[in-house]
Design a protein around this motif. Structure first.
Motif, PDB file in Angstrom:
ATOM      1  N   ALA A 108     -69.252  24.965 -44.025  1.00  0.00           N
ATOM      2  CA  ALA A 108     -67.966  24.597 -43.414  1.00  0.00           C
ATOM      3  C   ALA A 108     -67.296  25.801 -42.748  1.00  0.00           C
ATOM      4  O   ALA A 108     -66.088  25.942 -42.800  1.00  0.00           O
ATOM      5  N   GLY A 109     -68.082  26.665 -42.127  1.00  0.00           N
ATOM      6  CA  GLY A 109     -67.533  27.796 -41.406  1.00  0.00           C
ATOM      7  C   GLY A 109     -67.458  29.083 -42.209  1.00  0.00           C
ATOM      8  O   GLY A 109     -66.772  30.022 -41.816  1.00  0.00           O
ATOM      9  N   TYR A 110     -68.185  29.180 -43.315  1.00  0.00           N
ATOM     10  CA  TYR A 110     -68.184  30.412 -44.119  1.00  0.00           C
ATOM     11  C   TYR A 110     -68.938  31.522 -43.405  1.00  0.00           C
ATOM     12  O   TYR A 110     -68.709  32.700 -43.641  1.00  0.00           O
ATOM     13  N   CYS A 111     -69.882  31.142 -42.542  1.00  0.00           N
ATOM     14  CA  CYS A 111     -70.668  32.135 -41.807  1.00  0.00           C
ATOM     15  C   CYS A 111     -70.754  31.691 -40.346  1.00  0.00           C
ATOM     16  O   CYS A 111     -70.234  30.640 -39.993  1.00  0.00           O
ATOM     17  N   ASP A 112     -71.428  32.464 -39.526  1.00  0.00           N
ATOM     18  CA  ASP A 112     -71.559  32.105 -38.109  1.00  0.00           C
ATOM     19  C   ASP A 112     -72.734  31.156 -37.860  1.00  0.00           C
ATOM     20  O   ASP A 112     -73.076  30.875 -36.732  1.00  0.00           O
ATOM     21  N   GLY A 113     -73.349  30.661 -38.944  1.00  0.00           N
ATOM     22  CA  GLY A 113     -74.492  29.774 -38.835  1.00  0.00           C
ATOM     23  C   GLY A 113     -75.829  30.472 -38.982  1.00  0.00           C
ATOM     24  O   GLY A 113     -76.852  29.841 -39.185  1.00  0.00           O
ATOM     25  N   TRP A 114     -75.799  31.807 -38.897  1.00  0.00           N
ATOM     26  CA  TRP A 114     -77.047  32.560 -38.964  1.00  0.00           C
ATOM     27  C   TRP A 114     -76.925  33.765 -39.898  1.00  0.00           C
ATOM     28  O   TRP A 114     -76.963  34.910 -39.452  1.00  0.00           O
ATOM     29  N   PRO A 115     -76.822  33.523 -41.206  1.00  0.00           N
ATOM     30  CA  PRO A 115     -76.787  34.646 -42.143  1.00  0.00           C
ATOM     31  C   PRO A 115     -78.123  35.384 -42.208  1.00  0.00           C
ATOM     32  O   PRO A 115     -78.191  36.505 -42.687  1.00  0.00           O
ATOM     33  N   VAL A 162     -81.624  27.630 -42.719  1.00  0.00           N
ATOM     34  CA  VAL A 162     -81.080  28.838 -43.326  1.00  0.00           C
ATOM     35  C   VAL A 162     -79.727  28.507 -43.956  1.00  0.00           C
ATOM     36  O   VAL A 162     -79.009  27.618 -43.481  1.00  0.00           O
ATOM     37  N   ARG A 163     -79.416  29.167 -45.064  1.00  0.00           N
ATOM     38  CA  ARG A 163     -78.133  28.946 -45.734  1.00  0.00           C
ATOM     39  C   ARG A 163     -77.474  30.280 -46.064  1.00  0.00           C
ATOM     40  O   ARG A 163     -78.145  31.237 -46.426  1.00  0.00           O
ATOM     41  N   CYS A 164     -76.149  30.289 -45.965  1.00  0.00           N
ATOM     42  CA  CYS A 164     -75.407  31.440 -46.480  1.00  0.00           C
ATOM     43  C   CYS A 164     -75.299  31.254 -47.999  1.00  0.00           C
ATOM     44  O   CYS A 164     -75.546  30.163 -48.525  1.00  0.00           O
ATOM     45  N   GLU A 165     -74.935  32.302 -48.713  1.00  0.00           N
ATOM     46  CA  GLU A 165     -74.882  32.227 -50.172  1.00  0.00           C
ATOM     47  C   GLU A 165     -73.904  31.168 -50.659  1.00  0.00           C
ATOM     48  O   GLU A 165     -74.181  30.441 -51.616  1.00  0.00           O
ATOM     49  N   ARG A 166     -72.771  31.050 -49.991  1.00  0.00           N
ATOM     50  CA  ARG A 166     -71.764  30.075 -50.420  1.00  0.00           C
ATOM     51  C   ARG A 166     -72.272  28.643 -50.246  1.00  0.00           C
ATOM     52  O   ARG A 166     -72.100  27.801 -51.119  1.00  0.00           O
ATOM     53  N   ARG A 167     -72.921  28.359 -49.113  1.00  0.00           N
ATOM     54  CA  ARG A 167     -73.468  27.020 -48.890  1.00  0.00           C
ATOM     55  C   ARG A 167     -74.600  26.733 -49.872  1.00  0.00           C
ATOM     56  O   ARG A 167     -74.733  25.626 -50.388  1.00  0.00           O
ATOM     57  N   ASN A 168     -75.425  27.736 -50.138  1.00  0.00           N
ATOM     58  CA  ASN A 168     -76.523  27.576 -51.084  1.00  0.00           C
ATOM     59  C   ASN A 168     -75.989  27.187 -52.461  1.00  0.00           C
ATOM     60  O   ASN A 168     -76.529  26.298 -53.120  1.00  0.00           O
ATOM     61  N   ALA A 169     -74.909  27.830 -52.876  1.00  0.00           N
ATOM     62  CA  ALA A 169     -74.291  27.505 -54.170  1.00  0.00           C
ATOM     63  C   ALA A 169     -73.729  26.080 -54.153  1.00  0.00           C
ATOM     64  O   ALA A 169     -73.848  25.343 -55.136  1.00  0.00           O
TER      65      ALA A 169
END
Length: 197
Positions: A101-108, A136-143
């Motif tokens: 939901a916008g925690y990263c730019d889409g490409w961590p 690909v997932r950022c850490e927050r989305r992965n959690a």
């Protein structure tokens, strides 16, 4: 939520364009000679695991469909955009982007090129759309989605996918034949595909 609808719309337009292209080419009598009759056999170096398969958290108890069963995964309802960089002949890079939901730019992390090539080969094998539900997932989305701490999604070495109308176990078998590591999720009818590094 806006990114979710945007991703869904892009996937639907891409699926429609692929379907129209296939119908058009078939109608003109073109033969796609590069499609194999069965999954290609991987070389010995492709079948040797490059590292241990990560542990998968135990799924919640649910009634598991029999092998060969197909859950009717809906195709995205909104139109899919077809602009932007392509990952391969049938997939936009955006299909692999983090859907947070916008925690990263889409490409961590960058997506692994070998993974992109093997998923494209899987798409060509079935000659119909493959839907990427998570790249690909950022850490927050992965959690958020319950991914393990050392998930291959975090480094761009994994993608979750399904092929509408094709049993998940058939997709898994073809992916393994292409040299992908696969974890099957029979209760949700999708497969986790990864490249070990």
């Amino acid at each position: 939520m806006k990114n979710f609808y945007k991703t869904i719309s892009r996937r639907l337009i891409l699926s429609i364009l692929i379907l129209i292209s296939c119908v058009f080419l078939t109608g003109l009598g073109f033969a796609l000679e590069d499609l194999p009759d069965k999954a290609p056999q991987p070389s010995a170096s492709e079948t040797e695991p490059q590292g241990p398969e990560p542990a998968v958290p135990a799924p919640e108890p649910q009634e598991t469909p029999q092998d060969g069963a197909v859950i009717d995964h809906p195709l995205p309802e909104d139109p899919i955009l077809t602009d932007g960089p392509w990952a391969s002949a049938h997939f936009l890079m955006d299909e692999y982007a983090c859907d947070c939901a916008g925690y990263c730019d889409g490409w961590p992390a960058a997506m692994d090129q070998e993974l992109l090539e093997k998923i494209e080969a899987l798409r060509r094998y079935f000659d119909q759309p493959i839907i990427i539900t998570s790249g690909v997932r950022c850490e927050r989305r992965n959690a958020e989605v319950g991914g393990i701490a050392a998930s291959w999604h975090l480094s761009g070495h994994a993608a979750d996918l399904y092929c509408p109308g094709v049993p998940y176990d058939e997709v898994a078998a073809a992916a393994r034949a292409l040299g992908l590591g696969v974890i099957e999720y029979p209760d949700q009818q999708f497969d986790h595909c990864e490249i070990w590094r």
